[in-house]
Design a protein around this motif. Structure first.
Motif, PDB file in Angstrom:
ATOM      1  N   GLU A  62       6.200  -3.260 -16.494  1.00  0.00           N
ATOM      2  CA  GLU A  62       6.490  -2.966 -15.089  1.00  0.00           C
ATOM      3  C   GLU A  62       6.561  -1.461 -14.837  1.00  0.00           C
ATOM      4  OE1 GLU A  62       8.956  -6.688 -13.208  1.00  0.00           O
ATOM      5  OE2 GLU A  62      10.078  -4.896 -13.747  1.00  0.00           O
ATOM      6  N   GLU A  63       7.239  -0.755 -15.698  1.00  0.00           N
ATOM      7  CA  GLU A  63       7.408   0.681 -15.497  1.00  0.00           C
ATOM      8  C   GLU A  63       6.070   1.414 -15.618  1.00  0.00           C
ATOM      9  OE1 GLU A  63      10.708   1.909 -17.987  1.00  0.00           O
ATOM     10  OE2 GLU A  63      11.962   0.330 -17.106  1.00  0.00           O
ATOM     11  N   VAL A  76      15.252   4.430 -10.115  1.00  0.00           N
ATOM     12  CA  VAL A  76      16.313   3.458  -9.823  1.00  0.00           C
ATOM     13  C   VAL A  76      15.985   2.122 -10.490  1.00  0.00           C
ATOM     14  CG1 VAL A  76      17.432   2.147  -7.969  1.00  0.00           C
ATOM     15  CG2 VAL A  76      16.993   4.598  -7.682  1.00  0.00           C
ATOM     16  N   HIS A  77      14.729   1.716 -10.390  1.00  0.00           N
ATOM     17  CA  HIS A  77      14.295   0.448 -10.969  1.00  0.00           C
ATOM     18  C   HIS A  77      14.454   0.488 -12.496  1.00  0.00           C
ATOM     19  CE1 HIS A  77      11.632  -3.186 -10.192  1.00  0.00           C
ATOM     20  NE2 HIS A  77      11.812  -3.205 -11.499  1.00  0.00           N
ATOM     21  N   ALA A  78      14.006   1.579 -13.105  1.00  0.00           N
ATOM     22  CA  ALA A  78      14.115   1.723 -14.563  1.00  0.00           C
ATOM     23  C   ALA A  78      15.577   1.742 -15.004  1.00  0.00           C
ATOM     24  CB  ALA A  78      13.389   2.982 -15.023  1.00  0.00           C
ATOM     25  N   ALA A  79      16.455   2.304 -14.180  1.00  0.00           N
ATOM     26  CA  ALA A  79      17.886   2.327 -14.512  1.00  0.00           C
ATOM     27  C   ALA A  79      18.444   0.906 -14.546  1.00  0.00           C
ATOM     28  CB  ALA A  79      18.653   3.191 -13.513  1.00  0.00           C
ATOM     29  N   ALA A 120      14.357  -5.905  -6.492  1.00  0.00           N
ATOM     30  CA  ALA A 120      13.691  -4.703  -7.000  1.00  0.00           C
ATOM     31  C   ALA A 120      12.210  -4.926  -7.285  1.00  0.00           C
ATOM     32  CB  ALA A 120      14.410  -4.205  -8.259  1.00  0.00           C
ATOM     33  N   ASP A 121      11.877  -6.058  -7.920  1.00  0.00           N
ATOM     34  CA  ASP A 121      10.465  -6.291  -8.244  1.00  0.00           C
ATOM     35  C   ASP A 121       9.624  -6.479  -6.990  1.00  0.00           C
ATOM     36  OD1 ASP A 121      11.061  -6.046 -10.913  1.00  0.00           O
ATOM     37  OD2 ASP A 121      10.638  -8.131 -11.434  1.00  0.00           O
ATOM     38  N   MET A 122      10.111  -7.250  -6.052  1.00  0.00           N
ATOM     39  CA  MET A 122       9.334  -7.477  -4.831  1.00  0.00           C
ATOM     40  C   MET A 122       9.173  -6.187  -4.027  1.00  0.00           C
ATOM     41  SD  MET A 122       8.162 -10.425  -5.039  1.00  0.00           S
ATOM     42  CE  MET A 122       8.450 -12.046  -5.720  1.00  0.00           C
ATOM     43  N   ALA A 123      10.126  -5.269  -4.133  1.00  0.00           N
ATOM     44  CA  ALA A 123      10.004  -3.984  -3.442  1.00  0.00           C
ATOM     45  C   ALA A 123       8.840  -3.177  -4.017  1.00  0.00           C
ATOM     46  CB  ALA A 123      11.309  -3.192  -3.550  1.00  0.00           C
ATOM     47  N   TYR A 124       8.711  -3.128  -5.338  1.00  0.00           N
ATOM     48  CA  TYR A 124       7.590  -2.365  -5.891  1.00  0.00           C
ATOM     49  C   TYR A 124       6.274  -3.098  -5.688  1.00  0.00           C
ATOM     50  CZ  TYR A 124       6.556  -4.559 -10.484  1.00  0.00           C
ATOM     51  OH  TYR A 124       6.151  -5.394 -11.492  1.00  0.00           O
ATOM     52  N   VAL A 125       6.295  -4.417  -5.642  1.00  0.00           N
ATOM     53  CA  VAL A 125       5.075  -5.183  -5.363  1.00  0.00           C
ATOM     54  C   VAL A 125       4.587  -4.877  -3.946  1.00  0.00           C
ATOM     55  CG1 VAL A 125       4.157  -7.516  -5.008  1.00  0.00           C
ATOM     56  CG2 VAL A 125       5.499  -6.995  -7.054  1.00  0.00           C
ATOM     57  N   ARG A 126       5.506  -4.852  -2.984  1.00  0.00           N
ATOM     58  CA  ARG A 126       5.125  -4.510  -1.604  1.00  0.00           C
ATOM     59  C   ARG A 126       4.525  -3.107  -1.555  1.00  0.00           C
ATOM     60  NH1 ARG A 126       9.782  -7.349  -0.594  1.00  0.00           N
ATOM     61  NH2 ARG A 126      11.068  -5.489  -0.519  1.00  0.00           N
ATOM     62  N   PHE A 127       5.154  -2.166  -2.260  1.00  0.00           N
ATOM     63  CA  PHE A 127       4.639  -0.798  -2.300  1.00  0.00           C
ATOM     64  C   PHE A 127       3.224  -0.778  -2.876  1.00  0.00           C
ATOM     65  CE2 PHE A 127       3.821   3.105  -4.635  1.00  0.00           C
ATOM     66  CZ  PHE A 127       4.034   4.065  -3.655  1.00  0.00           C
TER      67      PHE A 127
END
Length: 135
Positions: A62-63, A76-79, A120-127
């Motif tokens: 993911e990262e 933030v996600h990695a934290a 968190a995952d859906m936020a990066y997917v949207r991005f």
């Protein structure tokens, strides 16, 4: 009985990520099953180690995607990832020291995964989808 239940609502639409998420759900259920009657501490440790290994591999995947897409929420996600890995490694250390680890850990990890994927995952997917759609 499964503790972590996969559903289509958790799908990100990224094949590798979704398949890794499914493995993590299976790993949580494997850990839950390892707390059954007649199970040795060694079997619980083996299941926890399997979960830890696949959690770390998944978080790295993911990262990597987030770095490639220059996702602004990466730190933030990695934290969040680091906090879960630290907790799982603490549990591994407890088992190695011969200390008790209870079935409660499986519920915690299952709930964490569901909330993390939905948030968190859906936020990066949207991005990622927005970025791919832009010129």
């Amino acid at each position: 009985m499964a503790i972590a239940i996969w559903s289509s609502r958790l799908e990100t639409g990224i094949g590798l990520v979704d398949s890794q998420h499914k493995v993590l759900f299976e790993a949580v259920n494997r850990l839950a099953a390892s707390f059954g009657a007649g199970t040795t501490a060694g079997q619980v440790k083996e299941s926890l180690d399997f979960l830890a290994q696949h959690t770390i591999e998944h978080f790295q995947t993911e990262e990597h995607f987030m770095r490639e897409m220059e996702y602004p929420g990466l730190a933030v996600h990695a934290a969040e990832h680091t906090r879960l890995v630290d907790k799982v490694q603490l549990l591994q250390a407890r088992l190695t020291e011969g200390k008790l680890v209870t079935m409660d850990v499986t519920s915690f990890v299952a709930d964490w995964l569901k909330h993390h994927i939905h948030g968190a995952d859906m936020a990066y997917v949207r991005f990622m989808k927005d970025k791919k759609g832009s010129p």
